[in-house]
Enzyme design. Structure first.
Site, PDB file in Angstrom:
ATOM      1  N   ARG A 125     -30.196-110.119  16.156  1.00 13.31           N
ATOM      2  CA  ARG A 125     -29.027-110.988  16.274  1.00 13.31           C
ATOM      3  C   ARG A 125     -29.260-112.102  15.251  1.00 13.31           C
ATOM      4  O   ARG A 125     -29.347-111.808  14.073  1.00 13.31           O
ATOM      5  CB  ARG A 125     -28.912-111.496  17.716  1.00 13.31           C
ATOM      6  CG  ARG A 125     -27.588-112.099  18.073  1.00 13.31           C
ATOM      7  CD  ARG A 125     -27.451-112.404  19.553  1.00 13.31           C
ATOM      8  NE  ARG A 125     -28.391-113.446  20.012  1.00 13.31           N
ATOM      9  CZ  ARG A 125     -28.381-113.953  21.244  1.00 13.31           C
ATOM     10  NH1 ARG A 125     -27.492-113.524  22.136  1.00 13.31           N
ATOM     11  NH2 ARG A 125     -29.240-114.869  21.594  1.00 13.31           N
ATOM     12  N   HIS A 135     -36.125-114.658  20.589  1.00 12.01           N
ATOM     13  CA  HIS A 135     -35.428-114.316  21.834  1.00 12.01           C
ATOM     14  C   HIS A 135     -35.721-112.862  22.178  1.00 12.01           C
ATOM     15  O   HIS A 135     -35.716-111.999  21.288  1.00 12.01           O
ATOM     16  CB  HIS A 135     -33.923-114.537  21.625  1.00 12.01           C
ATOM     17  CG  HIS A 135     -33.130-114.584  22.898  1.00 12.01           C
ATOM     18  ND1 HIS A 135     -33.515-115.314  24.003  1.00 12.01           N
ATOM     19  CD2 HIS A 135     -31.954-113.998  23.234  1.00 12.01           C
ATOM     20  CE1 HIS A 135     -32.604-115.180  24.963  1.00 12.01           C
ATOM     21  NE2 HIS A 135     -31.646-114.380  24.522  1.00 12.01           N
ATOM     22  N   CYS A 141      -2.899-113.261  41.567  1.00 11.53           N
ATOM     23  CA  CYS A 141      -1.964-113.889  40.629  1.00 11.53           C
ATOM     24  C   CYS A 141      -2.732-114.870  39.747  1.00 11.53           C
ATOM     25  O   CYS A 141      -3.910-115.128  39.964  1.00 11.53           O
ATOM     26  CB  CYS A 141      -0.881-114.653  41.375  1.00 11.53           C
ATOM     27  SG  CYS A 141      -0.069-113.696  42.636  1.00 11.53           S
ATOM     28  N   MET A 142      -2.025-115.456  38.786  1.00  9.63           N
ATOM     29  CA  MET A 142      -2.684-116.423  37.917  1.00  9.63           C
ATOM     30  C   MET A 142      -3.176-117.627  38.721  1.00  9.63           C
ATOM     31  O   MET A 142      -4.260-118.136  38.496  1.00  9.63           O
ATOM     32  CB  MET A 142      -1.710-116.878  36.825  1.00  9.63           C
ATOM     33  CG  MET A 142      -2.358-117.743  35.762  1.00  9.63           C
ATOM     34  SD  MET A 142      -1.171-118.331  34.567  1.00  9.63           S
ATOM     35  CE  MET A 142      -0.909-116.899  33.548  1.00  9.63           C
TER      36      MET A 142
HETATM   37  C1  LIG Z   1     -28.500-118.030  26.389  1.00  8.63           C
HETATM   38  C2  LIG Z   1     -29.817-118.130  25.826  1.00  8.63           C
HETATM   39  C3  LIG Z   1     -30.920-118.471  26.622  1.00  8.63           C
HETATM   40  C4  LIG Z   1     -30.833-118.625  28.116  1.00  8.63           C
HETATM   41  O1  LIG Z   1     -30.769-117.328  28.678  1.00  8.63           O
HETATM   42  P1  LIG Z   1     -30.910-117.026  30.232  1.00  8.63           P
HETATM   43  O2  LIG Z   1     -31.171-115.579  30.304  1.00  8.63           O
HETATM   44  O3  LIG Z   1     -29.637-117.411  30.841  1.00  8.63           O
HETATM   45  O4  LIG Z   1     -32.040-117.854  30.724  1.00  8.63           O
HETATM   46  C5  LIG Z   1     -32.123-118.678  25.997  1.00  8.63           C
HETATM   47  N1  LIG Z   1     -32.252-118.511  24.662  1.00  8.63           N
HETATM   48  C6  LIG Z   1     -31.231-118.143  23.868  1.00  8.63           C
HETATM   49  C7  LIG Z   1     -31.457-117.983  22.418  1.00  8.63           C
HETATM   50  C8  LIG Z   1     -29.980-117.928  24.426  1.00  8.63           C
HETATM   51  O5  LIG Z   1     -28.973-117.569  23.651  1.00  8.63           O
END
Ligand SMILES: *Cc1c(COP(=O)(O)O)cnc(C)c1O
Length: 699
Positions: free
Chosen positions: A453, A481, A633-634
């Site tokens: 990403r 991440h 509904c909305m």
């Molecule tokens: C959203 C996000 C988090 C938090 O993720 P959770 O699984 O909700 O704890 C941490 N690091 C990055 C880069 C994110 O985009």
């Protein structure tokens, strides 16, 4: 305010304000002197202590955390009131030194002593409660006894030579002892003590106690006045007891709040001395002196009428805020939020800090209230998804690090700088473009360890090192991440461990090149649950902080987290439909029996998934689980309440959260709609109100 509410605590403020007017106008003076003495010198003396007590009560209810705001607002109001009476000071020829002394302690006009007493008294009470409520009450009680000797017991106290010296000393610096030192703290603390709910007298006991203590105070007052002892008559021995019973009477039938009564009573208090002057002027001009001034009842009535009218008119100028819980709203359990932060901090270990991820309006929980609440609990690092979210946090008073995890247009670098935000660098070009804007930007470098990403490729050392050489970037962190940290299969685990190793290698490589990576962080919620050993310097918790799991996937370490959010909506109406009738768009619901349908004032316009009723969605009413029916509904939602006893308009249905024995979890709703908790929460709409349930102070 609905009919069943009886906001006695606020209503009595109005009575107390009128009693203060009575003190300053002697309404019964031309009827009967003893009766007037009883009313204005004895009974009406409950008025100001009452104002102190409600203040102490509400401050303590909020765990004294509203103290800063309360002080600033009271000070501003005092400044305004002082300015209002400045012309009368000038008219009376008050000197500058006397005026300043008045401003700091006794008030610049005869009724304004209340504000400095409230300001200093609340500060003292706030300091004293640190000792615990009982020692605080004891200390304030002692001060009150000293004050008593300089007030209605003065004639008796001065017969003791040591006390005479003491009071001579006190009265050489101040006029009265009913002030922020001897008088206000006790009543503020009594209110605070009753907020703890320890007393709990029945209404009958409290009424009996009030009658007896008022009787005793009457006897005390007449006895002291008979002796000619009082120097002033604000303080009696029986007064604190009387106040406790009075407050208990009001508390035992108090339901809800009455804001107008608060505003009007305060304004009557502020304005009535001005109105006394005005009534005299009117009486002179209209030749009604004998009726409007000499006749004490007429005088009192005229002053009350004028003060009330002026107060009501002024009160209308103030915009009325919309309470959050009138239609459909979220409830944020601050206690659970702060407890979750503690649990996650502990799970990350002592060498690692917790960064609170509050992107997407804190997963629908309200970013500013969530971040501020966490700030109070000691969290200093926050993460958001975009620039606008970061700026909103700063404007909401959030300090510390705010890391923007998502992409930001490099042209916005001046805003990053202006709001002291830290930007994640998504790629080499992104980093170079940020550095080229001519204003220094604080950044964390994102590393792509396999998610593909955002982030610089983990293997390309040259890219890294070129960013470290750019003068426009201040690199304060490096992070990555994980993309399958929720997958405990052998393949999932192998992939996660490979990501972690790659990341560790990048950090190692930087260090061996003599570059400082700053704060190193890898784990999000599922990382904390499943791979806490990779905690590095910091962990970034999102969904776990809110006390829910994304889905039903098992985790390695079950942490004691509690859901933070509840979702509620009011019943707009309840109707009966006969068997065979249909309801809603597309006539999607057909009653199989005589049915009672509740219409809830919430819909997909508030962020609820439209597919929920068809997927078995339910709500809780009176602790009973009631199915959603028909098409959502909305702005409305139909619920079959045939099995819930006696549902009424205005009652509260729980869509997420607990009601009695039953609970509906975010996970349940997300599963029904084929999504994860994160999506459901982040889609909750801005139209919903937000009610914060403040954390109870832990003592
Ligand atoms: C959203 C996000 C988090 C938090 O993720 P959770 O699984 O909700 O704890 C941490 N690091 C990055 C880069 C994110 O985009």
């Amino acid at each position: 305010m609905t009919k069943r509410e009886l906001p006695t605590l606020d209503a009595f403020r109005l009575a107390a304000a009128l009693l203060v007017v009575a003190i300053h106008t002697a309404p019964l003076a031309s009827v009967s002197q003893p009766l007037d003495l009883w009313l204005t010198r004895i009974v009406a003396r409950v008025a100001v202590p009452y104002f102190f007590m409600v203040t102490g009560y509400f401050l303590a209810r909020k765990g004294w955390r509203g103290m800063g705001r309360f002080w600033r607002r009271t000070l501003a109001l005092y400044g305004l009131a002082t300015a209002l009476y400045l012309p009368l000071n000038l008219y009376a020829g008050t000197g500058a030194a006397a005026w300043l002394r008045g401003f700091l302690w006794e008030g610049t006009f005869y009724h304004l002593w209340y504000f400095p007493a409230l300001l200093w008294g609340s500060l003292l009470a706030w300091g004293l409660v640190r000792l615990g409520i009982k020692p605080a009450l004891a200390a304030a009680g002692l001060l009150y006894l000293v004050g008593l000797g300089g007030d209605s017991y003065f004639g008796l106290a001065r017969q003791v030579p040591a006390l005479e010296t003491l009071y001579d000393a006190i009265f050489s610096v101040t006029e009265y002892t009913r002030d922020g030192l001897f008088f206000a703290p006790l009543f503020l603390l009594l209110g605070a003590a009753l907020a703890g709910g320890t007393l709990h007298l029945s209404l009958r006991t409290a009424l009996a106690g009030l009658a007896v203590s008022l009787g005793a105070m009457t006897a005390e007052g007449f006895w002291l006045h008979g002796l000619g002892a009082p120097r002033h008559d604000s303080m009696y021995l029986g007064l604190p007891l009387c106040m406790v019973f009075l407050f208990e009477v009001l508390l035992s039938c108090n339901r809800g709040r009455w804001r107008a009564a608060r505003d009007v009573s305060l304004l009557v208090y502020l304005l009535h001395p001005g109105c006394i002057v005005a009534v005299r002027a009117i009486a002179k001009l209209t030749h009604t002196w004998s009726f409007l001034v000499e006749n004490s009842v007429g005088h009192f009535a005229a002053v009350v009428l004028l003060s009330l009218t002026a107060a009501c008119l002024l009160a209308r100028l103030r915009p009325q805020p919309l309470p959050p819980d009138t239609r459909a709203w979220k409830e944020l359990d601050e206690t659970a939020l702060q407890a979750n932060a503690r649990v996650l901090q502990e799970a990350a270990g002592p060498g690692s800090r917790l960064m609170a991820v509050v992107k997407a309006d804190a997963y629908g929980h309200g970013a500013v209230p969530v971040a501020r609440s966490l700030q109070k609990a000691g969290i200093r690092e926050f993460a958001v998804a975009c620039l606008a979210e970061g700026i909103a946090l700063r404007k909401g008073g959030v300090r510390g690090t705010i890391l923007i995890l998502g992409w930001t247009d490099p042209a916005q670098a001046p805003l990053l700088h202006r709001w002291r935000l830290t930007q994640a660098v998504a790629s080499l070009e992104h980093g170079r473009a940020l550095a080229a804007q001519g204003c220094p930007v604080q950044v964390h470098l994102a590393v792509d360890t396999g998610m593909h990403r955002l982030g610089l490729p983990a293997e390309d050392r040259a890219q890294w090192e070129s960013l470290f050489r750019l003068p426009g970037l201040r690199i304060t962190g490096v992070f990555s991440h994980l993309c399958v940290s929720d997958d405990l299969s052998a393949a999932g685990e192998a992939f996660t461990r490979r990501q972690a190793e790659r990341f560790a290698a990048v950090v190692q490589g930087l260090r061996s090149d003599g570059l400082r990576p700053g704060t190193v962080h890898l784990l999000a919620s599922y990382g904390i649950w499943n791979y806490p050993e990779y905690h590095f310097d910091m962990v970034r918790a999102g969904i776990a902080l809110y006390g829910v799991r994304s889905d039903g996937a098992p985790v390695r370490t079950a942490l004691p987290l509690r859901p933070v959010l509840a979702l509620k909506a009011r019943v707009a109406l309840v109707r009966r439909v006969a068997a065979g009738e249909t309801a809603g768009y597309g006539r999607a619901f057909t009653a199989k029996r005589p049915t009672r349908l509740a219409v809830l004032a919430v819909g997909y316009g508030d962020g609820l998934p439209r597919s929920l009723p068809a997927a078995g969605g339910r709500v809780l009413l009176h602790g009973v689980s009631c199915p959603m029916v028909g098409r959502m509904c909305m702005d409305q939602l139909l619920v079959d309440v045939t099995d819930a006893p006696d549902v009424q308009t205005g009652e509260v249905a729980t869509l997420i959260g607990r009601d009695g024995e039953q609970a509906i979890s975010v996970e349940e709703v997300a599963r029904r709609c084929g999504t994860i908790s994160n999506e459901f929460l982040s889609r909750l709409g801005p139209r919903l109100g937000l009610r914060v349930i403040p954390a109870r102070p832990e003592r």
